[in-house]
Design a protein around this motif. Structure first.
Motif, mmCIF file in Angstrom:
data_model
loop_
_atom_site.group_PDB
_atom_site.id
_atom_site.type_symbol
_atom_site.label_atom_id
_atom_site.label_comp_id
_atom_site.label_asym_id
_atom_site.label_seq_id
_atom_site.Cartn_x
_atom_site.Cartn_y
_atom_site.Cartn_z
ATOM 1 N N UNK A 1 0.836 -1.197 0.000
ATOM 2 C CA UNK A 1 0.000 0.000 0.000
ATOM 3 C C UNK A 1 0.874 1.252 0.000
ATOM 4 N N UNK A 2 0.606 2.172 -0.910
ATOM 5 C CA UNK A 2 1.377 3.402 -0.966
ATOM 6 C C UNK A 2 0.981 4.330 0.183
ATOM 7 N N UNK A 3 1.789 5.362 0.410
ATOM 8 C CA UNK A 3 1.466 6.356 1.435
ATOM 9 C C UNK A 3 0.128 7.014 1.138
ATOM 10 N N UNK A 4 -0.109 7.331 -0.137
ATOM 11 C CA UNK A 4 -1.371 7.945 -0.541
ATOM 12 C C UNK A 4 -2.549 7.038 -0.190
ATOM 13 N N UNK A 5 -2.457 5.766 -0.533
ATOM 14 C CA UNK A 5 -3.545 4.822 -0.253
ATOM 15 C C UNK A 5 -3.762 4.663 1.241
ATOM 16 N N UNK A 6 -2.662 4.642 2.005
ATOM 17 C CA UNK A 6 -2.767 4.522 3.453
ATOM 18 C C UNK A 6 -3.485 5.720 4.056
ATOM 19 N N UNK A 7 -3.153 6.922 3.587
ATOM 20 C CA UNK A 7 -3.819 8.124 4.079
ATOM 21 C C UNK A 7 -5.290 8.134 3.696
ATOM 22 N N UNK A 8 -5.589 7.713 2.470
ATOM 23 C CA UNK A 8 -6.962 7.714 1.994
ATOM 24 C C UNK A 8 -7.829 6.714 2.755
ATOM 25 N N UNK A 9 -7.215 5.647 3.223
ATOM 26 C CA UNK A 9 -7.970 4.612 3.936
ATOM 27 C C UNK A 9 -8.627 5.160 5.199
ATOM 28 N N UNK A 10 -8.064 6.243 5.753
ATOM 29 C CA UNK A 10 -8.649 6.839 6.954
ATOM 30 C C UNK A 10 -10.003 7.483 6.674
ATOM 31 N N UNK A 11 -10.307 7.725 5.411
ATOM 32 C CA UNK A 11 -11.550 8.380 5.032
ATOM 33 C C UNK A 11 -12.598 7.398 4.505
ATOM 34 N N UNK A 12 -12.285 6.122 4.493
ATOM 35 C CA UNK A 12 -13.213 5.158 3.912
ATOM 36 C C UNK A 12 -14.553 5.181 4.628
ATOM 37 N N UNK A 13 -15.636 5.159 3.848
ATOM 38 C CA UNK A 13 -16.956 5.088 4.459
ATOM 39 C C UNK A 13 -17.371 3.623 4.619
ATOM 40 N N UNK A 18 -13.870 6.135 -0.675
ATOM 41 C CA UNK A 18 -13.579 7.470 -0.159
ATOM 42 C C UNK A 18 -14.178 8.505 -1.102
ATOM 43 N N UNK A 19 -14.642 9.619 -0.543
ATOM 44 C CA UNK A 19 -15.265 10.647 -1.361
ATOM 45 C C UNK A 19 -14.202 11.439 -2.125
ATOM 46 N N UNK A 20 -14.608 12.085 -3.226
ATOM 47 C CA UNK A 20 -13.649 12.960 -3.925
ATOM 48 C C UNK A 20 -13.069 14.027 -3.019
ATOM 49 N N UNK A 21 -13.870 14.528 -2.052
ATOM 50 C CA UNK A 21 -13.348 15.514 -1.106
ATOM 51 C C UNK A 21 -12.199 14.943 -0.278
ATOM 52 N N UNK A 22 -12.326 13.677 0.109
ATOM 53 C CA UNK A 22 -11.268 13.038 0.888
ATOM 54 C C UNK A 22 -9.999 12.890 0.064
ATOM 55 N N UNK A 150 2.473 24.623 13.284
ATOM 56 C CA UNK A 150 1.493 23.585 13.580
ATOM 57 C C UNK A 150 1.983 22.244 13.045
ATOM 58 N N UNK A 151 1.829 21.214 13.856
ATOM 59 C CA UNK A 151 2.303 19.872 13.511
ATOM 60 C C UNK A 151 1.275 19.131 12.666
ATOM 61 N N UNK A 152 1.748 18.515 11.579
ATOM 62 C CA UNK A 152 0.950 17.588 10.786
ATOM 63 C C UNK A 152 1.710 16.275 10.726
ATOM 64 N N UNK A 153 1.031 15.149 10.938
ATOM 65 C CA UNK A 153 1.714 13.857 11.039
ATOM 66 C C UNK A 153 1.479 12.966 9.833
ATOM 67 N N UNK A 154 0.827 13.487 8.799
ATOM 68 C CA UNK A 154 0.630 12.744 7.555
ATOM 69 C C UNK A 154 0.990 13.640 6.379
#
Length: 275
Positions: A1-13, A18-22, A150-154
């Motif tokens: 799984x790529x980093x992009x796919x891993x991040x997107x998985x957090x938005x799965x309904x 995942x929505x286009x907004x996600x 401000x800290x971002x972790x992704x």
């Protein structure tokens, strides 16, 4: 799984999609990481609704990424950081194409469109719409604002220089009252205004005054601003305001807009806190 796919998985309904907004929001975070990689935040800061969404939990999606130089200068340009953005996306798992947005009158805000390479998406997401993120840099900013890290972790841990909340609030109120929309009112400004009031954020009126004067050369005191704000809140078509917000919130949030009326927002205006 790529980093992009891993991040997107957090938005799965619940349906596993995942929505286009996600998808757009994941791209926004990768873009921030790329800008940080290139040293952009040594000279600039993040502001606007997307900043409020990513770093302060605004419960709506936001499209555009707005940046401002921290001092007035003409030697910092978005193009200088495109390679760093491309590299960050390459590490995340795909290629992007970045093109300059051409305007007849380009003005003092530089714009660029960041979008996924069509071929790369044809490989993995053949039926998916191309995600596009618009980024803008104000090269001649109104000043009298403060910033914070401000800290971002992704996609990984890094710091982003952002406007402080009172200054983000000032920018939003400038947009709500003074920005002219030819086709429709931008109800997202109203949504964010409600968020600032609900969370008890104080508005930096000095920065708001600087913004008003920068764009209109008008000296406006607090009393005049409140009169202009109340006029806007009282005379706008509240149904148009609601319709603009709906694509940026979830279905279960839509009932939150039932209370919205011109009188509701006029009462919110009475609750504004100033620094």
């Amino acid at each position: 799984m790529t980093t992009y796919e891993s991040m997107l998985s957090a938005y799965r309904d619940a349906n596993g999609t995942a929505t286009p907004n996600a998808e757009q929001e994941v791209c926004q975070m990768i873009t921030l990481a790329g800008l940080r990689r290139g040293g952009f935040f040594d000279h600039a800061a993040f502001y606007g609704g997307t900043c409020l969404r990513i770093f302060h939990g605004l419960p709506r999606f936001s499209e555009d990424m707005d940046f401002s130089l921290t001092t007035k200068r003409d030697d910092i340009h978005l193009e200088n950081y495109f390679d760093a953005i491309r590299e960050e996306f390459r590490i995340a798992g795909f290629e992007v194409e970045i093109t300059k947005k051409e305007k007849k009158f380009f003005g003092r805000v530089e714009s660029a469109f960041l979008k996924e390479n069509t071929e790369a998406y044809d490989i993995k997401f053949q039926t998916r719409k191309i995600v596009k993120v618009k980024i803008e840099l104000d090269t001649n900013p109104p000043l009298l604002f403060q910033t914070e890290q401000k800290l971002l972790m992704r996609p990984h841990s890094f710091m982003t220089r952002c406007f402080t909340l009172p200054d983000l609030y000032a920018g939003k109120m400038h947009a709500l009252v003074y920005r002219a929309w030819q086709r429709r009112i931008k109800g997202r400004d109203w949504y964010d205004f409600e968020w600032y009031v609900r969370n008890g954020i104080a508005l930096n009126f000095n920065h708001l005054q600087a913004r008003i004067k920068e764009f209109s050369s008008e000296d406006v005191d607090r009393k005049q601003f409140m009169e202009q704000l109340r006029h806007k809140l009282a005379t706008s078509d509240i149904e148009n305001v609601k319709q603009d917000v709906l694509p940026y919130i979830s279905m279960h949030q839509q009932s939150d807009l039932d209370i919205w009326s011109n009188d509701y927002f006029l009462q919110l205006a009475d609750l504004i806190k100033f620094e």
